[in-house]
Design a protein around this motif. Structure first.
Motif, PDB file in Angstrom:
ATOM      1  N   ALA A 274      -4.033  39.701  18.861  1.00 26.11           N
ATOM      2  CA  ALA A 274      -4.130  40.770  19.668  1.00 26.11           C
ATOM      3  C   ALA A 274      -5.070  41.763  19.264  1.00 26.11           C
ATOM      4  CB  ALA A 274      -2.978  41.225  19.996  1.00 26.11           C
ATOM      5  N   ILE A 275      -5.036  41.911  17.916  1.00 28.55           N
ATOM      6  CA  ILE A 275      -5.877  43.113  17.279  1.00 28.55           C
ATOM      7  C   ILE A 275      -7.508  42.562  17.285  1.00 28.55           C
ATOM      8  CG2 ILE A 275      -6.522  44.189  15.112  1.00 28.55           C
ATOM      9  CD1 ILE A 275      -3.453  43.992  14.343  1.00 28.55           C
ATOM     10  N   GLU A 276      -7.667  41.199  17.162  1.00 27.57           N
ATOM     11  CA  GLU A 276      -9.125  40.778  17.193  1.00 27.57           C
ATOM     12  C   GLU A 276      -9.655  40.827  18.477  1.00 27.57           C
ATOM     13  OE1 GLU A 276      -8.537  36.771  15.977  1.00 27.57           O
ATOM     14  OE2 GLU A 276      -8.367  37.221  13.585  1.00 27.57           O
ATOM     15  N   LYS A 277      -8.651  40.373  19.600  1.00 30.38           N
ATOM     16  CA  LYS A 277      -9.225  40.915  20.943  1.00 30.38           C
ATOM     17  C   LYS A 277      -9.390  42.310  21.388  1.00 30.38           C
ATOM     18  CE  LYS A 277      -6.465  36.996  22.996  1.00 30.38           C
ATOM     19  NZ  LYS A 277      -5.282  36.431  23.790  1.00 30.38           N
ATOM     20  N   PHE A 278      -8.588  43.060  20.935  1.00 29.00           N
ATOM     21  CA  PHE A 278      -8.966  44.558  21.028  1.00 29.00           C
ATOM     22  C   PHE A 278     -10.450  45.048  20.626  1.00 29.00           C
ATOM     23  CE2 PHE A 278      -9.177  48.746  19.137  1.00 29.00           C
ATOM     24  CZ  PHE A 278      -9.031  49.458  20.186  1.00 29.00           C
ATOM     25  N   TYR A 279     -10.596  44.375  19.316  1.00 26.73           N
ATOM     26  CA  TYR A 279     -11.994  44.914  18.639  1.00 26.73           C
ATOM     27  C   TYR A 279     -13.117  44.115  19.466  1.00 26.73           C
ATOM     28  CZ  TYR A 279     -10.294  47.347  14.727  1.00 26.73           C
ATOM     29  OH  TYR A 279      -9.827  48.421  14.044  1.00 26.73           O
ATOM     30  N   LYS A 280     -12.884  42.956  20.019  1.00 27.38           N
ATOM     31  CA  LYS A 280     -13.773  42.232  20.921  1.00 27.38           C
ATOM     32  C   LYS A 280     -14.283  42.939  22.056  1.00 27.38           C
ATOM     33  CE  LYS A 280     -13.865  37.737  20.693  1.00 27.38           C
ATOM     34  NZ  LYS A 280     -13.733  36.239  20.500  1.00 27.38           N
ATOM     35  N   THR A 281     -13.188  43.727  22.666  1.00 22.75           N
ATOM     36  CA  THR A 281     -13.591  44.436  23.857  1.00 22.75           C
ATOM     37  C   THR A 281     -14.387  45.498  23.670  1.00 22.75           C
ATOM     38  OG1 THR A 281     -11.393  45.925  23.493  1.00 22.75           O
ATOM     39  CG2 THR A 281     -11.244  43.760  24.850  1.00 22.75           C
ATOM     40  N   LYS A 282     -14.393  46.063  22.154  1.00 20.97           N
ATOM     41  CA  LYS A 282     -15.168  47.018  21.826  1.00 20.97           C
ATOM     42  C   LYS A 282     -16.559  46.490  21.187  1.00 20.97           C
ATOM     43  CE  LYS A 282     -12.062  50.064  22.334  1.00 20.97           C
ATOM     44  NZ  LYS A 282     -11.826  51.299  23.336  1.00 20.97           N
ATOM     45  N   GLY A 283     -16.640  45.310  21.371  1.00 23.05           N
ATOM     46  CA  GLY A 283     -18.170  44.741  21.006  1.00 23.05           C
ATOM     47  C   GLY A 283     -18.121  44.380  19.467  1.00 23.05           C
ATOM     48  N   ALA A 284     -16.943  44.109  18.875  1.00 20.79           N
ATOM     49  CA  ALA A 284     -16.899  44.047  17.297  1.00 20.79           C
ATOM     50  C   ALA A 284     -16.143  42.578  17.097  1.00 20.79           C
ATOM     51  CB  ALA A 284     -16.276  44.945  16.584  1.00 20.79           C
ATOM     52  N   ASP A 285     -16.948  41.434  16.331  1.00 18.71           N
ATOM     53  CA  ASP A 285     -16.245  40.333  16.084  1.00 18.71           C
ATOM     54  C   ASP A 285     -15.689  40.358  14.900  1.00 18.71           C
ATOM     55  OD1 ASP A 285     -15.554  37.812  16.206  1.00 18.71           O
ATOM     56  OD2 ASP A 285     -17.398  36.907  15.785  1.00 18.71           O
ATOM     57  N   VAL A 286     -14.296  40.549  15.015  1.00 20.27           N
ATOM     58  CA  VAL A 286     -13.444  40.998  13.760  1.00 20.27           C
ATOM     59  C   VAL A 286     -12.586  39.743  13.570  1.00 20.27           C
ATOM     60  CG1 VAL A 286     -11.566  42.153  12.838  1.00 20.27           C
ATOM     61  CG2 VAL A 286     -13.286  43.365  13.966  1.00 20.27           C
ATOM     62  N   LYS A 287     -12.408  39.329  12.401  1.00 21.61           N
ATOM     63  CA  LYS A 287     -11.708  38.026  11.943  1.00 21.61           C
ATOM     64  C   LYS A 287     -10.612  38.212  10.818  1.00 21.61           C
ATOM     65  CE  LYS A 287     -13.558  34.758  14.748  1.00 21.61           C
ATOM     66  NZ  LYS A 287     -12.813  34.364  15.848  1.00 21.61           N
ATOM     67  N   LEU A 288      -9.381  38.495  11.199  1.00 23.23           N
ATOM     68  CA  LEU A 288      -8.333  39.077  10.254  1.00 23.23           C
ATOM     69  C   LEU A 288      -7.750  37.859   9.546  1.00 23.23           C
ATOM     70  CD1 LEU A 288      -6.642  41.445  12.649  1.00 23.23           C
ATOM     71  CD2 LEU A 288      -8.436  42.043  10.933  1.00 23.23           C
ATOM     72  N   ASP A 289      -7.491  38.342   8.080  1.00 26.98           N
ATOM     73  CA  ASP A 289      -6.960  37.361   7.272  1.00 26.98           C
ATOM     74  C   ASP A 289      -5.389  37.426   7.267  1.00 26.98           C
ATOM     75  OD1 ASP A 289      -6.221  35.552   5.142  1.00 26.98           O
ATOM     76  OD2 ASP A 289      -7.111  36.830   3.606  1.00 26.98           O
ATOM     77  N   PRO A 290      -4.670  36.434   7.658  1.00 27.61           N
ATOM     78  CA  PRO A 290      -3.268  36.513   7.762  1.00 27.61           C
ATOM     79  C   PRO A 290      -2.761  36.708   6.442  1.00 27.61           C
ATOM     80  CG  PRO A 290      -4.030  34.424   8.800  1.00 27.61           C
ATOM     81  CD  PRO A 290      -5.208  35.009   7.968  1.00 27.61           C
ATOM     82  N   ASN A 291      -3.246  36.480   5.222  1.00 29.06           N
ATOM     83  CA  ASN A 291      -2.857  36.973   3.986  1.00 29.06           C
ATOM     84  C   ASN A 291      -3.349  38.194   3.181  1.00 29.06           C
ATOM     85  OD1 ASN A 291      -1.221  34.099   3.751  1.00 29.06           O
ATOM     86  ND2 ASN A 291      -3.168  33.315   3.200  1.00 29.06           N
ATOM     87  N   MET A 292      -3.433  39.145   4.013  1.00 27.96           N
ATOM     88  CA  MET A 292      -4.188  40.357   3.717  1.00 27.96           C
ATOM     89  C   MET A 292      -3.385  41.073   2.877  1.00 27.96           C
ATOM     90  SD  MET A 292      -4.507  42.389   7.347  1.00 27.96           S
ATOM     91  CE  MET A 292      -5.499  41.362   8.130  1.00 27.96           C
ATOM     92  N   LYS A 293      -3.789  41.792   2.034  1.00 28.75           N
ATOM     93  CA  LYS A 293      -2.802  42.838   1.143  1.00 28.75           C
ATOM     94  C   LYS A 293      -3.081  44.166   1.745  1.00 28.75           C
ATOM     95  CE  LYS A 293      -1.419  39.510  -1.478  1.00 28.75           C
ATOM     96  NZ  LYS A 293      -0.069  38.907  -1.258  1.00 28.75           N
ATOM     97  N   ILE A 294      -4.038  44.482   2.020  1.00 28.94           N
ATOM     98  CA  ILE A 294      -4.420  46.078   2.444  1.00 28.94           C
ATOM     99  C   ILE A 294      -4.809  45.948   4.133  1.00 28.94           C
ATOM    100  CG2 ILE A 294      -4.674  46.912   0.164  1.00 28.94           C
ATOM    101  CD1 ILE A 294      -7.659  46.583   0.942  1.00 28.94           C
ATOM    102  N   PRO A 295      -4.651  46.743   4.768  1.00 23.31           N
ATOM    103  CA  PRO A 295      -4.884  46.857   6.371  1.00 23.31           C
ATOM    104  C   PRO A 295      -6.462  47.488   6.829  1.00 23.31           C
ATOM    105  CG  PRO A 295      -3.611  48.888   5.778  1.00 23.31           C
ATOM    106  CD  PRO A 295      -3.897  48.243   4.325  1.00 23.31           C
ATOM    107  N   CYS A 296      -7.367  47.593   5.679  1.00 26.99           N
ATOM    108  CA  CYS A 296      -8.350  48.036   6.111  1.00 26.99           C
ATOM    109  C   CYS A 296      -8.991  47.585   7.218  1.00 26.99           C
ATOM    110  CB  CYS A 296      -9.336  48.370   4.931  1.00 26.99           C
ATOM    111  SG  CYS A 296      -8.881  49.118   3.489  1.00 26.99           S
TER     112      CYS A 296
END
Length: 494
Positions: A274-296
């Motif tokens: 859902a977060i990736e889809k949100f950024y896609k609507t803003k024109g950004a192709d964001v890929k999030l790591d399921p194992n991320m340690k920080i939320p930047c």
């Protein structure tokens, strides 16, 4: 006409202007400089009178029963005007904001007609609330003074009258709680009590730490830590209207906030798509790591932390301007309307500078909340609830941008919200027993607070700032000093 000019109740004597004729400002200095009026000719050699029983009555004036009734009616009317004016103004802005965003909403919870009807009802309720409070206070004050005598009841009469008048809050609705308002008034009472303690010979040393120059900023840091943690992790501990305000100025979608909450709470990350889809609507192709340690990457996508700060503060400033523009311009047009004709550039210039300064504070505050969180995340390499609390604490430093006289107001307002949120969180985890939750604790807190405030108004006037003192004087009349009794009325002077 200023509040002090609107009181046609006799003379203001030099003996009522404070011990040295000056009220100081802040915690160590109480109020603003005030000039001494000419010595009142009414104060010379008069016997105590039983006709005027009120320490908060018309200054140095012997009052007949008809004049006491007139004081009661005037105080009630002025209280009503203040309550209806404040609530009506807020309701008007709410309706205008509703009409402005009407086109962007497909479904409205209720019609504009219903919204206006609710606004009128709320305006009347708050007018009746403050009108009844003022009327009840004056009535109890006069009755106790008449029965017990002016001198014998002077030290405690206003305390009792303020306590009895407090339950007027119930007139806003038997099921309408005002916990935030009650806590805020409690904070105001605590400030006055601390100022009394500072000048006391007995408690002066104990209260000395309360004179810390930057105590308002420290309170703001504490409040920010609780409020922003609650906003990210437990929004139901904050009032819905305040959450709406935070959402608007934090400017982060709910899916992002949900992801940040899950990561901080060590819960499974369920809405990365859902977060990736949100950024896609803003024109950004964001890929999030399921194992991320920080939320930047959740918070600002593909932007770096530094670039996010720059773009965010510009957008935040644009969101803050509409908030503060009416706050500064409307008082300039109403309160300073006479001076506006003589010095338009000076008054409007100060209003615009104040708007720009306060907007910078709010935009910096919102920006620094994300900035400090990102910096601490990268420094520690982890993200959890303690890190959120530490990262949001220095956000309160943004208050230093504001004018000194506004800092304590803002910090006390936020502290009231933070205290309410803190105890709700404590109750939810079981640290505060449910049996201790009084049904209308807000009314009890409000009554105790108004008792303290009105006692200070009667006996310790120098601990008030002049702007608050002028409003109270306008509603209740200027009280004589605690050591004096009301004097005989000079008919020719009135």
């Amino acid at each position: 006409m200023s509040p002090s000019e609107g009181i046609n109740c006799g003379c203001r004597c030099s003996c009522s202007s404070g011990e040295n004729g000056v009220f100081h400002d802040g915690v160590a200095h109480y109020g603003l400089p005030r000039s001494l009026d000419e010595t009142c000719t009414h104060c010379a050699g008069s016997e105590p009178s039983s006709y005027s029983s009120s320490a908060l009555g018309f200054d140095k004036i012997l009052l007949t029963d008809a004049e006491k009734l007139r004081r009661l009616v005037i105080a009630s009317a002025k209280g009503f005007s203040i309550g209806a004016g404040i609530k009506g103004g807020l309701a008007l802005f709410s309706i205008l904001a509703r009409l402005r965003r009407k086109n962007s909403r497909k479904v409205e919870a209720f019609s504009d007609k219903d919204a206006i009807s609710v606004a009128i009802k709320e305006t009347l309720k708050y007018g009746i609330f403050l009108g009844t409070f003022a009327g009840t206070f004056v009535s109890v004050d006069e009755i106790i003074g008449a029965v017990g005598g002016h001198n014998r009841t002077a030290k405690w009469r206003a305390l009792v009258a303020g306590l009895v008048a407090g339950p007027s809050m119930l007139l806003t609705g038997p099921n309408t709680r005002h916990t935030s308002l009650a806590i805020y008034i409690l904070m105001r009472a605590a400030v006055l009590a601390s100022r009394c303690g500072v000048k006391s010979k007995r408690f002066g040393k104990l209260c000395k730490p309360l004179t810390w120059k930057h105590g308002d900023i420290f309170l703001m840091c504490l409040s920010s830590s609780q409020i922003l943690c609650s906003y990210l992790l437990k929004q139901d501990s904050l009032p819905p209207s305040y959450i709406s305000f935070l959402r608007k100025h934090a400017a982060k979608d709910t899916v992002i906030l949900q992801g940040v909450k899950e990561l901080a709470s060590k819960l499974p990350l369920t809405n990365l798509e859902a977060i990736e889809k949100f950024y896609k609507t803003k024109g950004a192709d964001v890929k999030l790591d399921p194992n991320m340690k920080i939320p930047c990457s959740m918070i600002h996508g593909n932007q770096s932390c530094g670039a996010h700060v720059v773009t965010y503060i510009i957008e935040a400033y644009q969101r803050a301007l509409p908030v503060y523009l009416p706050i500064y311009l409307i008082p300039a047009l109403i309160v300073h309307r006479q001076g506006l004709l003589k010095r338009p550039y000076t008054i409007l210039g100060k209003s615009l500078v104040g708007t720009a300064r306060s907007s910078l504070f709010l935009s910096t505050y919102c920006t620094s909340a994300w900035m400090w969180t990102c910096m601490l995340n990268r420094f520690l390499g982890k993200f959890n609830v303690p890190v959120v609390a530490m990262g949001t604490f220095p956000t309160g430093l943004a208050l230093a941008i504001e004018k000194k006289s506004r800092r304590i107001e803002i910090s006390l307002y936020c502290l009231a919200r933070a205290i309410e949120s803190f105890f709700m969180c404590m109750a939810d985890v079981g640290y505060v027993p449910r049996s201790m939750n009084l049904k209308r604790a807000d009314v009890i807190i409000f009554s105790l607070s108004t008792a303290i405030i009105m006692h200070c108004y009667s006996q310790e006037r120098e601990v008030f700032r002049s702007k608050y003192l002028n409003v109270l004087d306008w509603v209740f009349g200027v009280p004589p000093p605690p050591s004096e009794t009301p004097r005989c009325k000079n008919r020719r002077a009135v």
